[in-house]
Design a protein around this motif. Sequence first.
Motif, mmCIF file in Angstrom:
data_model
loop_
_atom_site.group_PDB
_atom_site.id
_atom_site.type_symbol
_atom_site.label_atom_id
_atom_site.label_comp_id
_atom_site.label_asym_id
_atom_site.label_seq_id
_atom_site.Cartn_x
_atom_site.Cartn_y
_atom_site.Cartn_z
ATOM 1 N N CYS A 151 0.823 -1.209 0.000
ATOM 2 C CA CYS A 151 0.000 0.000 0.000
ATOM 3 C C CYS A 151 0.858 1.261 0.000
ATOM 4 O O CYS A 151 0.492 2.267 -0.616
ATOM 5 N N VAL A 152 2.012 1.221 0.671
ATOM 6 C CA VAL A 152 2.912 2.376 0.658
ATOM 7 C C VAL A 152 3.391 2.640 -0.764
ATOM 8 O O VAL A 152 3.397 3.782 -1.239
ATOM 9 N N VAL A 153 3.781 1.582 -1.462
ATOM 10 C CA VAL A 153 4.254 1.734 -2.837
ATOM 11 C C VAL A 153 3.125 2.229 -3.736
ATOM 12 O O VAL A 153 3.309 3.144 -4.552
ATOM 13 N N TRP A 154 1.946 1.639 -3.585
ATOM 14 C CA TRP A 154 0.803 2.019 -4.413
ATOM 15 C C TRP A 154 0.395 3.467 -4.147
ATOM 16 O O TRP A 154 0.089 4.225 -5.065
ATOM 17 N N GLY A 171 -2.378 5.995 -5.576
ATOM 18 C CA GLY A 171 -3.499 5.085 -5.389
ATOM 19 C C GLY A 171 -4.725 5.777 -4.805
ATOM 20 O O GLY A 171 -4.703 6.975 -4.506
ATOM 21 N N PRO A 172 -5.804 5.015 -4.625
ATOM 22 C CA PRO A 172 -7.036 5.581 -4.062
ATOM 23 C C PRO A 172 -6.853 6.009 -2.606
ATOM 24 O O PRO A 172 -5.851 5.703 -1.967
ATOM 25 N N GLY A 173 -7.842 6.691 -2.073
ATOM 26 C CA GLY A 173 -7.755 7.243 -0.726
ATOM 27 C C GLY A 173 -7.537 6.206 0.364
ATOM 28 O O GLY A 173 -6.775 6.426 1.297
ATOM 29 N N TRP A 174 -8.218 5.045 0.267
ATOM 30 C CA TRP A 174 -8.065 4.045 1.313
ATOM 31 C C TRP A 174 -6.645 3.501 1.339
ATOM 32 O O TRP A 174 -6.124 3.162 2.407
ATOM 33 N N VAL A 175 -5.993 3.459 0.172
ATOM 34 C CA VAL A 175 -4.606 2.978 0.120
ATOM 35 C C VAL A 175 -3.692 3.985 0.814
ATOM 36 O O VAL A 175 -2.771 3.602 1.537
ATOM 37 N N ARG A 176 -3.961 5.275 0.607
ATOM 38 C CA ARG A 176 -3.158 6.296 1.274
ATOM 39 C C ARG A 176 -3.335 6.226 2.787
ATOM 40 O O ARG A 176 -2.382 6.437 3.541
#
Length: 68
Positions: A19-22, A27-32
Amino acid sequence: MVGAVLVVVLLLVLGGCGCVVWAERGGPGWVRGVARVTLGAGRVVRWAYRNRNRRPVSGNSGSTGGDS
């Protein structure tokens, strides 16, 4: 049982790193959000590890009893 817990922890760590890489790539908000939690947990672990190693090492525990 302990092995299963370690596998789950490993999967969470790998997912957090992904998720950090994405999130870095937009990436989308939930990934951030997951990336922020992962980076925060990493900071806490590093802080705890540094503080653990800064404790003075001595053979005397400070007690006055002669039971050692």
